[in-house]
Design a protein around this motif. Structure first.
Motif, PDB file in Angstrom:
ATOM      1  N   ASN A   1       0.840  -1.192   0.000  1.00  0.00           N
ATOM      2  CA  ASN A   1       0.000   0.000   0.000  1.00  0.00           C
ATOM      3  C   ASN A   1       0.882   1.251   0.000  1.00  0.00           C
ATOM      4  OD1 ASN A   1      -1.547   2.204   1.005  1.00  0.00           O
ATOM      5  ND2 ASN A   1      -3.024   0.755   1.845  1.00  0.00           N
TER       6      ASN A   1
ATOM      7  N   TRP B   1       0.644   3.973   1.693  1.00  0.00           N
ATOM      8  CA  TRP B   1       0.939   4.494   3.033  1.00  0.00           C
ATOM      9  C   TRP B   1       2.013   3.669   3.728  1.00  0.00           C
ATOM     10  CZ3 TRP B   1      -0.411   9.166   3.190  1.00  0.00           C
ATOM     11  CH2 TRP B   1      -1.546   9.598   2.512  1.00  0.00           C
TER      12      TRP B   1
ATOM     13  N   ILE C   1       5.328   4.671   2.080  1.00  0.00           N
ATOM     14  CA  ILE C   1       5.872   5.918   2.629  1.00  0.00           C
ATOM     15  C   ILE C   1       6.428   5.688   4.032  1.00  0.00           C
ATOM     16  CG2 ILE C   1       5.233   8.237   3.411  1.00  0.00           C
ATOM     17  CD1 ILE C   1       3.281   8.264   0.988  1.00  0.00           C
ATOM     18  N   SER C   2       5.741   4.868   4.821  1.00  0.00           N
ATOM     19  CA  SER C   2       6.228   4.606   6.179  1.00  0.00           C
ATOM     20  C   SER C   2       7.519   3.791   6.186  1.00  0.00           C
ATOM     21  CB  SER C   2       5.147   3.922   7.021  1.00  0.00           C
ATOM     22  OG  SER C   2       4.908   2.620   6.556  1.00  0.00           O
TER      23      SER C   2
END
Length: 84
Positions: free
Chosen positions: A23, A25, A28-29
């Motif tokens: 995903n 997100w 990015i994490s």
């Protein structure tokens, strides 16, 4: 850190051929800890260790390859939709 990032780059075929999908997100994490480690080391004069550098580097490499695959797929879908 750079060695870890380059090791993470080897996961690109998994994303390219869609054996693995992460995903946006989570992608990015995976990149953020490397940024935090590098910036705090540079500006707060904090000393990092090799285990932290290689770990955050591998995470960033995997995250970057996932991000490249996500962006590439979006561009590909945009091109295909314009052809129809």
């Amino acid at each position: 850190r750079c060695t870890g990032i380059h090791i993470g780059y080897f996961t690109f075929p998994l994303f390219l051929f869609q054996f693995l999908y992460i995903n946006i997100w989570i992608t990015i994490s995976l990149i953020v800890p490397t940024c935090i480690d590098g910036l705090t080391q540079a500006y707060l004069r904090r000393e990092s260790n090799n285990v932290l550098r290689i770990t955050t580097g591998i995470m960033a490499g995997v995250g970057l390859m996932s991000l490249v695959a996500i962006i590439g797929q979006a561009i590909g879908f945009a091109i295909i939709s314009q052809l129809k």
